[in-house]
Design a protein around this motif. Structure first.
Motif, PDB file in Angstrom:
ATOM      1  N   VAL A  61       0.834  -1.199   0.000  1.00  0.00           N
ATOM      2  CA  VAL A  61       0.000   0.000   0.000  1.00  0.00           C
ATOM      3  C   VAL A  61       0.873   1.255   0.000  1.00  0.00           C
ATOM      4  CG1 VAL A  61      -1.558   1.377   1.448  1.00  0.00           C
ATOM      5  CG2 VAL A  61      -2.054  -1.045   1.023  1.00  0.00           C
ATOM      6  N   CYS A  62       1.884   1.292   0.867  1.00  0.00           N
ATOM      7  CA  CYS A  62       2.766   2.464   0.938  1.00  0.00           C
ATOM      8  C   CYS A  62       3.511   2.678  -0.366  1.00  0.00           C
ATOM      9  CB  CYS A  62       3.765   2.290   2.088  1.00  0.00           C
ATOM     10  SG  CYS A  62       3.021   2.453   3.716  1.00  0.00           S
ATOM     11  N   GLU A  63       4.033   1.585  -0.928  1.00  0.00           N
ATOM     12  CA  GLU A  63       4.815   1.691  -2.168  1.00  0.00           C
ATOM     13  C   GLU A  63       3.952   2.145  -3.345  1.00  0.00           C
ATOM     14  OE1 GLU A  63       6.493  -2.168  -2.615  1.00  0.00           O
ATOM     15  OE2 GLU A  63       7.865  -1.948  -0.896  1.00  0.00           O
ATOM     16  N   GLN A  64       2.769   1.549  -3.482  1.00  0.00           N
ATOM     17  CA  GLN A  64       1.948   1.823  -4.659  1.00  0.00           C
ATOM     18  C   GLN A  64       1.157   3.126  -4.537  1.00  0.00           C
ATOM     19  OE1 GLN A  64       0.165  -1.576  -6.770  1.00  0.00           O
ATOM     20  NE2 GLN A  64       0.953  -2.877  -5.130  1.00  0.00           N
ATOM     21  N   ALA A  65       0.791   3.506  -3.319  1.00  0.00           N
ATOM     22  CA  ALA A  65       0.105   4.793  -3.147  1.00  0.00           C
ATOM     23  C   ALA A  65       1.084   5.934  -3.434  1.00  0.00           C
ATOM     24  CB  ALA A  65      -0.457   4.912  -1.743  1.00  0.00           C
ATOM     25  N   ASN A  66       2.314   5.789  -2.933  1.00  0.00           N
ATOM     26  CA  ASN A  66       3.389   6.736  -3.232  1.00  0.00           C
ATOM     27  C   ASN A  66       2.961   8.196  -3.021  1.00  0.00           C
ATOM     28  OD1 ASN A  66       5.984   7.445  -4.021  1.00  0.00           O
ATOM     29  ND2 ASN A  66       5.436   7.581  -6.206  1.00  0.00           N
ATOM     30  N   GLY A  67       2.319   8.439  -1.892  1.00  0.00           N
ATOM     31  CA  GLY A  67       1.934   9.803  -1.544  1.00  0.00           C
ATOM     32  C   GLY A  67       0.578  10.238  -2.042  1.00  0.00           C
ATOM     33  N   ARG A  68      -0.061   9.450  -2.895  1.00  0.00           N
ATOM     34  CA  ARG A  68      -1.387   9.813  -3.404  1.00  0.00           C
ATOM     35  C   ARG A  68      -2.467   9.411  -2.390  1.00  0.00           C
ATOM     36  NH1 ARG A  68      -1.276   6.688  -8.992  1.00  0.00           N
ATOM     37  NH2 ARG A  68      -0.076   5.257  -7.666  1.00  0.00           N
ATOM     38  N   SER A  69      -3.613  10.081  -2.456  1.00  0.00           N
ATOM     39  CA  SER A  69      -4.714   9.713  -1.561  1.00  0.00           C
ATOM     40  C   SER A  69      -5.285   8.365  -1.981  1.00  0.00           C
ATOM     41  CB  SER A  69      -5.804  10.780  -1.596  1.00  0.00           C
ATOM     42  OG  SER A  69      -6.362  10.879  -2.892  1.00  0.00           O
ATOM     43  N   TYR A  70      -5.716   7.577  -1.004  1.00  0.00           N
ATOM     44  CA  TYR A  70      -6.203   6.231  -1.314  1.00  0.00           C
ATOM     45  C   TYR A  70      -7.212   5.755  -0.275  1.00  0.00           C
ATOM     46  CZ  TYR A  70      -3.226   4.299   2.403  1.00  0.00           C
ATOM     47  OH  TYR A  70      -2.664   3.999   3.609  1.00  0.00           O
ATOM     48  N   GLY A  71      -7.927   4.707  -0.639  1.00  0.00           N
ATOM     49  CA  GLY A  71      -8.832   4.039   0.286  1.00  0.00           C
ATOM     50  C   GLY A  71      -8.556   2.547   0.253  1.00  0.00           C
ATOM     51  N   ILE A  72      -9.098   1.826   1.226  1.00  0.00           N
ATOM     52  CA  ILE A  72      -8.961   0.369   1.289  1.00  0.00           C
ATOM     53  C   ILE A  72     -10.342  -0.247   1.436  1.00  0.00           C
ATOM     54  CG2 ILE A  72      -7.988  -1.605   2.526  1.00  0.00           C
ATOM     55  CD1 ILE A  72      -5.745   0.161   3.500  1.00  0.00           C
ATOM     56  N   PHE A  73     -10.617  -1.275   0.634  1.00  0.00           N
ATOM     57  CA  PHE A  73     -11.872  -2.026   0.721  1.00  0.00           C
ATOM     58  C   PHE A  73     -11.546  -3.474   1.056  1.00  0.00           C
ATOM     59  CE2 PHE A  73     -14.926  -4.979  -1.059  1.00  0.00           C
ATOM     60  CZ  PHE A  73     -16.145  -4.468  -0.627  1.00  0.00           C
ATOM     61  N   GLY A  74     -12.204  -4.021   2.081  1.00  0.00           N
ATOM     62  CA  GLY A  74     -11.991  -5.417   2.443  1.00  0.00           C
ATOM     63  C   GLY A  74     -13.316  -6.135   2.597  1.00  0.00           C
ATOM     64  N   TYR A  75     -13.402  -7.300   1.972  1.00  0.00           N
ATOM     65  CA  TYR A  75     -14.628  -8.096   2.045  1.00  0.00           C
ATOM     66  C   TYR A  75     -14.403  -9.323   2.927  1.00  0.00           C
ATOM     67  CZ  TYR A  75     -18.283 -11.388   0.786  1.00  0.00           C
ATOM     68  OH  TYR A  75     -19.294 -12.310   0.856  1.00  0.00           O
ATOM     69  N   CYS A  76     -15.284  -9.525   3.923  1.00  0.00           N
ATOM     70  CA  CYS A  76     -15.264 -10.720   4.770  1.00  0.00           C
ATOM     71  C   CYS A  76     -13.894 -10.849   5.455  1.00  0.00           C
ATOM     72  CB  CYS A  76     -15.619 -11.942   3.918  1.00  0.00           C
ATOM     73  SG  CYS A  76     -15.926 -13.454   4.840  1.00  0.00           S
ATOM     74  N   GLU A  98      -7.598   7.480   3.215  1.00  0.00           N
ATOM     75  CA  GLU A  98      -8.625   8.506   3.359  1.00  0.00           C
ATOM     76  C   GLU A  98      -9.940   7.876   3.791  1.00  0.00           C
ATOM     77  OE1 GLU A  98     -10.639  11.432   0.149  1.00  0.00           O
ATOM     78  OE2 GLU A  98      -8.450  11.523   0.279  1.00  0.00           O
ATOM     79  N   ASP A  99     -10.215   6.674   3.276  1.00  0.00           N
ATOM     80  CA  ASP A  99     -11.435   5.948   3.634  1.00  0.00           C
ATOM     81  C   ASP A  99     -11.125   4.471   3.812  1.00  0.00           C
ATOM     82  OD1 ASP A  99     -13.650   7.990   3.374  1.00  0.00           O
ATOM     83  OD2 ASP A  99     -12.776   8.129   1.361  1.00  0.00           O
ATOM     84  N   LEU A 100     -11.856   3.821   4.714  1.00  0.00           N
ATOM     85  CA  LEU A 100     -11.751   2.380   4.930  1.00  0.00           C
ATOM     86  C   LEU A 100     -13.155   1.791   4.801  1.00  0.00           C
ATOM     87  CD1 LEU A 100     -10.284  -0.229   5.852  1.00  0.00           C
ATOM     88  CD2 LEU A 100     -10.703   0.504   8.220  1.00  0.00           C
ATOM     89  N   TYR A 101     -13.328   0.853   3.881  1.00  0.00           N
ATOM     90  CA  TYR A 101     -14.626   0.228   3.641  1.00  0.00           C
ATOM     91  C   TYR A 101     -14.550  -1.249   4.052  1.00  0.00           C
ATOM     92  CZ  TYR A 101     -15.049   4.267   0.519  1.00  0.00           C
ATOM     93  OH  TYR A 101     -15.060   5.539  -0.018  1.00  0.00           O
ATOM     94  N   LEU A 102     -15.429  -1.656   4.954  1.00  0.00           N
ATOM     95  CA  LEU A 102     -15.468  -3.045   5.404  1.00  0.00           C
ATOM     96  C   LEU A 102     -16.842  -3.620   5.084  1.00  0.00           C
ATOM     97  CD1 LEU A 102     -13.809  -2.641   8.918  1.00  0.00           C
ATOM     98  CD2 LEU A 102     -12.702  -3.043   6.720  1.00  0.00           C
ATOM     99  N   CYS A 103     -16.849  -4.790   4.449  1.00  0.00           N
ATOM    100  CA  CYS A 103     -18.108  -5.389   3.999  1.00  0.00           C
ATOM    101  C   CYS A 103     -18.157  -6.867   4.410  1.00  0.00           C
ATOM    102  CB  CYS A 103     -18.212  -5.269   2.479  1.00  0.00           C
ATOM    103  SG  CYS A 103     -19.648  -6.074   1.755  1.00  0.00           S
ATOM    104  N   GLY A 104     -19.259  -7.278   5.040  1.00  0.00           N
ATOM    105  CA  GLY A 104     -19.450  -8.685   5.373  1.00  0.00           C
ATOM    106  C   GLY A 104     -18.492  -9.201   6.425  1.00  0.00           C
ATOM    107  N   THR A 105     -18.098  -8.331   7.377  1.00  0.00           N
ATOM    108  CA  THR A 105     -17.178  -8.759   8.426  1.00  0.00           C
ATOM    109  C   THR A 105     -17.611  -8.155   9.752  1.00  0.00           C
ATOM    110  OG1 THR A 105     -14.831  -8.982   8.981  1.00  0.00           O
ATOM    111  CG2 THR A 105     -15.557  -6.836   8.180  1.00  0.00           C
ATOM    112  N   SER A 106     -17.117  -8.715  10.840  1.00  0.00           N
ATOM    113  CA  SER A 106     -17.487  -8.226  12.173  1.00  0.00           C
ATOM    114  C   SER A 106     -16.600  -7.054  12.581  1.00  0.00           C
ATOM    115  CB  SER A 106     -17.341  -9.349  13.202  1.00  0.00           C
ATOM    116  OG  SER A 106     -18.196 -10.425  12.891  1.00  0.00           O
ATOM    117  N   ALA A 107     -17.113  -6.236  13.493  1.00  0.00           N
ATOM    118  CA  ALA A 107     -16.320  -5.120  14.007  1.00  0.00           C
ATOM    119  C   ALA A 107     -15.131  -5.664  14.800  1.00  0.00           C
ATOM    120  CB  ALA A 107     -17.192  -4.242  14.902  1.00  0.00           C
ATOM    121  N   PRO A 108     -13.974  -4.962  14.771  1.00  0.00           N
ATOM    122  CA  PRO A 108     -12.763  -5.489  15.416  1.00  0.00           C
ATOM    123  C   PRO A 108     -12.855  -5.619  16.932  1.00  0.00           C
ATOM    124  CG  PRO A 108     -12.444  -3.235  14.686  1.00  0.00           C
ATOM    125  CD  PRO A 108     -13.736  -3.691  14.097  1.00  0.00           C
TER     126      PRO A 108
END
Length: 207
Positions: A61-76, A98-108
């Motif tokens: 994530v750090c290497e590929q974002a390379n300073g650009r804004s980004y979000g992460i989406f994780g399913y289950c 900038e945003d974190l999207y979680l779908c079909g998973t329990s809260a941590p």
């Protein structure tokens, strides 16, 4: 936000996001993150723990974002990995999404009790239906044959699981099928190989 990193669910690979770039091309650049030993990284050695997978993905994530804004989406299962990635980045003082999207998973913060997938007998028909949906229509025009192959595979898988209490690979001999046409034999090889890999990987993710 310019980039959306996408993490696959239990037993699956980043290939589940193949169509997302076309759908979201005007909003994000989709970058699927792969779990070692699966999909595009099939030849790599499998990671030994969830923490090892999350640490590797955090570096990507750090290497590929390379300073650009980004979000992460994780399913289950991918939602758990997404949370762990953010935790690692926060601890290391690196740029968070900038945003974190979680779908079909329990809260941590919830206590999670994982019931093995194949032990949930009330969901076994759903699993049979799910397996048949994994395969695109171009594999065979004969949907009856496809359904029968998937049905036989799942019956053999459940029978072995009930006897051994663990997921085991299914062989063509386990399926007890009558002689198939040449095209159907190739289809059977593909289904058995794909399904064995999926359930083996899912079992690892549950653990």
């Amino acid at each position: 936000m310019e980039i959306l990193f996408c993490i696959p669910g239990g037993g699956t690979s980043s290939l589940m996001y193949m169509g997302w770039q076309k759908l979201l091309k005007d909003e994000f650049t989709i970058i699927p993150l792969e779990i070692p030993g699966r999909g595009r990284l099939r030849e790599m050695e499998r990671a030994s723990s969830l923490e090892e997978i999350a640490e590797g993905m955090a570096r990507q994530v750090c290497e590929q974002a390379n300073g650009r804004s980004y979000g992460i989406f994780g399913y289950c299962y991918g939602g758990i990995l997404a949370y762990e990635i953010c935790r690692i980045l926060a601890e290391e003082g690196k740029c968070l999404p900038e945003d974190l999207y979680l779908c079909g998973t329990s809260a941590p913060f919830e206590e999670i009790s994982v019931t093995p997938l194949l032990s949930r007998k009330e969901h076994r028909q759903d699993l049979k239906d799910m397996l048949s949906r994994f395969f695109p229509a171009y594999l065979t025009a004969n949907t009856v044959v496809m359904e029968q192959l998937c049905e036989k595979y799942m019956e053999a898988l459940f029978q072995k699981y009930d006897a051994e209490k663990q997921i085991s690979d299914i062989t063509e001999e386990d399926l007890n099928l009558e002689k198939l046409e040449d095209g159907e034999e190739k289809l059977l090889d593909y289904i058995v190989s794909f399904a064995n890999d999926f359930f083996r990987s899912y079992s690892e993710d549950e653990a």
